[in-house]
Design a protein around this motif. Structure first.
Motif, mmCIF file in Angstrom:
data_model
loop_
_atom_site.group_PDB
_atom_site.id
_atom_site.type_symbol
_atom_site.label_atom_id
_atom_site.label_comp_id
_atom_site.label_asym_id
_atom_site.label_seq_id
_atom_site.Cartn_x
_atom_site.Cartn_y
_atom_site.Cartn_z
ATOM 1 N N LEU A 208 41.209 6.452 25.682
ATOM 2 C CA LEU A 208 39.880 6.840 25.213
ATOM 3 C C LEU A 208 38.849 5.742 25.475
ATOM 4 O O LEU A 208 37.696 6.024 25.796
ATOM 5 C CB LEU A 208 39.937 7.174 23.723
ATOM 6 N N VAL A 209 39.277 4.481 25.335
ATOM 7 C CA VAL A 209 38.360 3.366 25.584
ATOM 8 C C VAL A 209 37.982 3.306 27.058
ATOM 9 O O VAL A 209 36.854 2.949 27.422
ATOM 10 C CB VAL A 209 39.001 2.037 25.115
ATOM 11 N N GLN A 210 38.917 3.673 27.937
ATOM 12 C CA GLN A 210 38.657 3.571 29.374
ATOM 13 C C GLN A 210 37.758 4.689 29.891
ATOM 14 O O GLN A 210 37.130 4.535 30.946
ATOM 15 C CB GLN A 210 39.981 3.591 30.146
ATOM 16 N N ILE A 211 37.686 5.807 29.161
ATOM 17 C CA ILE A 211 36.904 6.946 29.656
ATOM 18 C C ILE A 211 35.429 6.589 29.842
ATOM 19 O O ILE A 211 34.841 6.914 30.881
ATOM 20 C CB ILE A 211 37.090 8.164 28.726
ATOM 21 N N PRO A 212 34.756 5.918 28.871
ATOM 22 C CA PRO A 212 33.356 5.537 29.127
ATOM 23 C C PRO A 212 33.194 4.630 30.344
ATOM 24 O O PRO A 212 32.229 4.768 31.106
ATOM 25 C CB PRO A 212 32.953 4.821 27.833
ATOM 26 N N PHE A 213 34.134 3.695 30.510
ATOM 27 C CA PHE A 213 34.061 2.826 31.683
ATOM 28 C C PHE A 213 34.256 3.634 32.968
ATOM 29 O O PHE A 213 33.605 3.372 33.981
ATOM 30 C CB PHE A 213 35.104 1.723 31.590
ATOM 31 N N TRP A 215 33.488 6.784 33.336
ATOM 32 C CA TRP A 215 32.255 7.547 33.531
ATOM 33 C C TRP A 215 31.192 6.677 34.173
ATOM 34 O O TRP A 215 30.508 7.088 35.119
ATOM 35 C CB TRP A 215 31.784 8.087 32.191
ATOM 36 N N SER A 216 31.036 5.456 33.666
ATOM 37 C CA SER A 216 30.049 4.534 34.228
ATOM 38 C C SER A 216 30.373 4.226 35.684
ATOM 39 O O SER A 216 29.483 4.190 36.540
ATOM 40 C CB SER A 216 30.012 3.249 33.401
ATOM 41 N N LEU A 217 31.659 3.985 35.984
ATOM 42 C CA LEU A 217 32.062 3.695 37.357
ATOM 43 C C LEU A 217 31.794 4.882 38.266
ATOM 44 O O LEU A 217 31.320 4.722 39.399
ATOM 45 C CB LEU A 217 33.546 3.315 37.391
ATOM 46 N N ALA A 218 32.084 6.086 37.769
ATOM 47 C CA ALA A 218 31.846 7.282 38.578
ATOM 48 C C ALA A 218 30.362 7.454 38.865
ATOM 49 O O ALA A 218 29.966 7.802 39.987
ATOM 50 C CB ALA A 218 32.394 8.515 37.861
ATOM 51 N N ARG A 219 29.521 7.200 37.843
ATOM 52 C CA ARG A 219 28.078 7.293 38.064
ATOM 53 C C ARG A 219 27.620 6.267 39.094
ATOM 54 O O ARG A 219 26.757 6.547 39.939
ATOM 55 C CB ARG A 219 27.345 7.068 36.739
ATOM 56 N N ARG A 220 28.211 5.057 39.003
ATOM 57 C CA ARG A 220 27.844 4.013 39.958
ATOM 58 C C ARG A 220 28.241 4.404 41.371
ATOM 59 O O ARG A 220 27.475 4.225 42.323
ATOM 60 C CB ARG A 220 28.505 2.707 39.564
ATOM 61 N N VAL A 221 29.451 4.959 41.524
ATOM 62 C CA VAL A 221 29.907 5.404 42.851
ATOM 63 C C VAL A 221 28.995 6.505 43.375
ATOM 64 O O VAL A 221 28.638 6.535 44.562
ATOM 65 C CB VAL A 221 31.369 5.892 42.764
ATOM 66 N N GLN A 222 28.594 7.412 42.472
ATOM 67 C CA GLN A 222 27.702 8.498 42.883
ATOM 68 C C GLN A 222 26.349 7.953 43.341
ATOM 69 O O GLN A 222 25.798 8.392 44.356
ATOM 70 C CB GLN A 222 27.523 9.466 41.719
ATOM 71 N N ARG A 223 25.815 6.970 42.578
ATOM 72 C CA ARG A 223 24.545 6.375 42.984
ATOM 73 C C ARG A 223 24.675 5.661 44.327
ATOM 74 O O ARG A 223 23.773 5.745 45.173
ATOM 75 C CB ARG A 223 24.060 5.392 41.915
ATOM 76 N N GLN A 224 25.780 4.959 44.524
ATOM 77 C CA GLN A 224 25.976 4.265 45.794
ATOM 78 C C GLN A 224 26.073 5.246 46.954
ATOM 79 O O GLN A 224 25.564 4.977 48.042
ATOM 80 C CB GLN A 224 27.228 3.394 45.716
ATOM 81 N N GLN A 225 26.732 6.382 46.699
ATOM 82 C CA GLN A 225 26.804 7.387 47.760
ATOM 83 C C GLN A 225 25.410 7.922 48.098
ATOM 84 O O GLN A 225 25.056 8.084 49.269
ATOM 85 C CB GLN A 225 27.715 8.539 47.342
ATOM 86 N N ARG A 226 24.611 8.188 47.043
ATOM 87 C CA ARG A 226 23.251 8.668 47.300
ATOM 88 C C ARG A 226 22.440 7.615 48.052
ATOM 89 O O ARG A 226 21.658 7.934 48.957
ATOM 90 C CB ARG A 226 22.561 9.024 45.983
ATOM 91 N N ASP A 227 22.614 6.335 47.681
ATOM 92 C CA ASP A 227 21.893 5.270 48.373
ATOM 93 C C ASP A 227 22.302 5.185 49.837
ATOM 94 O O ASP A 227 21.458 5.010 50.723
ATOM 95 C CB ASP A 227 22.145 3.923 47.685
ATOM 96 N N ARG A 228 23.617 5.305 50.089
ATOM 97 C CA ARG A 228 24.080 5.257 51.479
ATOM 98 C C ARG A 228 23.514 6.422 52.279
ATOM 99 O O ARG A 228 23.078 6.257 53.431
ATOM 100 C CB ARG A 228 25.607 5.270 51.538
ATOM 101 N N GLU A 229 23.529 7.610 51.670
ATOM 102 C CA GLU A 229 22.989 8.770 52.370
ATOM 103 C C GLU A 229 21.486 8.615 52.609
ATOM 104 O O GLU A 229 20.964 9.004 53.660
ATOM 105 C CB GLU A 229 23.282 10.037 51.568
#
Length: 439
Positions: A208-213, A215-229
């Protein structure tokens, strides 16, 4: 060229990444739970087996051995009756359901199952070793197919523990105790139930403690993908604009000049020019060819300066400044420390200067321009400052179609390299562009 489309590129779903992370965590959690269950049960079984061995040892030493007089060993009925009463009173209780007393010949001297008394069976290697090594104990799951265990078949599964004892006269004998194996498995289950809640609780809390982290990592990966695109789309758009610009310059400049020159030469060939006209046409053609060669040279420098890698940033900027001066703009070039910049940094600063100078020539209507490149505190710095008409900084994002798409792409490239691009402008007050790149 249009917007960039890639069939093999799909947006990264934050929810999808989180679901996969959570699923992987649950799989690991269940695997660890199974492992903990196995280890806890094994530990419980081993503990219960060791407890049965200790009970058998204490019973053999404290209850059985003191009562092994000659009459019991000889099998006298009255002595066996008294021995049986003691066994039933002190020994046969709880999960201990059967006892046997053997002599060295394999004869059962006593058992709480009377039908076994007096029968003789061969002793196994472990039993013989326990009989010879007095005081030692051993245990195993009973083999109910053996003839001496035929009366234990109703119990289905038993744990058999045997201990070597000695009669009062010193005769070696073997004492066997049979425990219900269900008690052993229940002990293992109890150990699992004791360790399971805190262990699984700790693992669940960790998940449960790792889920927020996650989520944050997934959002960061998503932002990086958008930036690359976004960077890739900017690069494609800038490349498209660059090709259109080059094609326009060639069509409106060199191609027009060469076409006009071709018509003039054809007219001279078909007509009857005088020597003076011929000399004038040749001189004019030579002048126009030199101008076309200069235009092509400037265009080649715009595409990539041939002397950047060999002669350094100063020479490349000088070529760029010369092209701007040919348009009637006064250029002041300062390159203090620019020769010490690494090639990658120099190339990035030149690309920035190239884009800014192009915008100055096309849109600023400037009379003078400062181009300054230097190395300051471990950073490569480029400044291009013009006295042109400037523009409203707040509308920079709306000016992509007016030549600033390339500038935005340059800003992205600088950001990818850890650098910055700053644009300061105001209507009627010129434009100042500063680029910094870490060395």
């Amino acid at each position: 060229m249009g917007r960039l489309r890639r069939a093999d590129s799909k947006p990264i779903s934050t929810v999808g990444l989180l679901v996969r992370f959570t699923a992987a965590g649950l799989i690991v959690l269940l695997s660890l739970a199974a492992l903990i269950a196995f280890v806890a049960r094994q530990a419980g079984v081993e503990q219960a087996t060791e407890s049965a061995r200790q009970v058998t040892y204490v019973t053999a030493r404290g209850v059985v051995e003191p009562r092994l007089d000659a009459a019991v060993i000889a099998g006298q009925p009255a002595a066996l009756t008294a021995f049986d009463q003691a066994m039933r009173k002190y020994v046969l209780q709880g999960s201990l359901v059967r006892v046997k007393l053997w002599n060295a010949d394999g004869r059962i001297v006593y058992s709480d199952e009377p039908r076994l008394i007096g029968q003789q069976f061969p002793l196994g290697p472990e039993e013989q070793e326990a009989l010879q090594r007095q005081g030692s104990s051993a245990s195993e799951v009973s083999d109910l197919s053996r003839p001496e265990n035929k009366f234990e078949i109703p119990y289905k599964k038993l744990l058999e523990v045997y201990v070597g004892v000695r009669g009062i006269n010193g005769e070696p004998m073997l004492f066997e105790a049979y425990f219900q194996y269900q008690a052993v498995t229940e002990a293992g289950q109890a150990a699992w139930q004791r360790f399971a809640p805190p262990s699984l609780g700790a693992l669940l809390v960790l998940e449960l403690v790792q889920i927020p982290f996650a989520w944050s990592l997934a959002r960061r990966v998503q932002r990086q993908q958008r930036d690359r695109e976004r960077l890739l789309q900017h690069a494609v758009d800038a490349s498209d604009a660059e090709r259109r610009r080059i094609a326009g310059e060639l069509h409106d400049g060199v191609v027009q000049e060469l076409t006009g020159l071709n018509y003039a030469l054809d007219a001279m060939r078909l007509g009857h020019p005088t020597d003076g006209q011929r000399a004038e046409l040749i001189a004019d053609s030579a002048s126009r060819l030199r101008a076309s060669i200069g235009s092509l040279r400037s265009l080649l420098v715009d595409i990539y300066p041939p002397n950047l890698a060999e002669e350094g940033l100063t020479s490349a900027l000088a070529e760029l400044a010369a092209g701007l001066e040919r348009t009637g703009v006064e250029v002041r070039l300062e390159t203090d420390g620019a020769e010490d910049l690494p090639p990658a940094v120099a190339a990035l600063l030149f690309r920035t200067a190239q884009e800014v100078v192009r915008n100055v020539a096309a849109h600023s209507e400037a009379r003078s321009v400062l181009i300054k490149a230097s190395r300051v505190d471990g950073r490569g710095v480029l400044i291009v400052d013009d006295d042109g008409r400037g523009f409203d900084e707040s509308r920079l994002g709306e000016r992509s179609s007016d030549g600033h798409l390339g500038l935005r792409s340059i800003g992205d490239l600088l950001a990818e390299s850890g650098g910055t691009l700053t644009v300061r402008a105001a209507p009627g007050q010129g434009t100042r562009v500063e680029a910094e790149v870490p060395v």
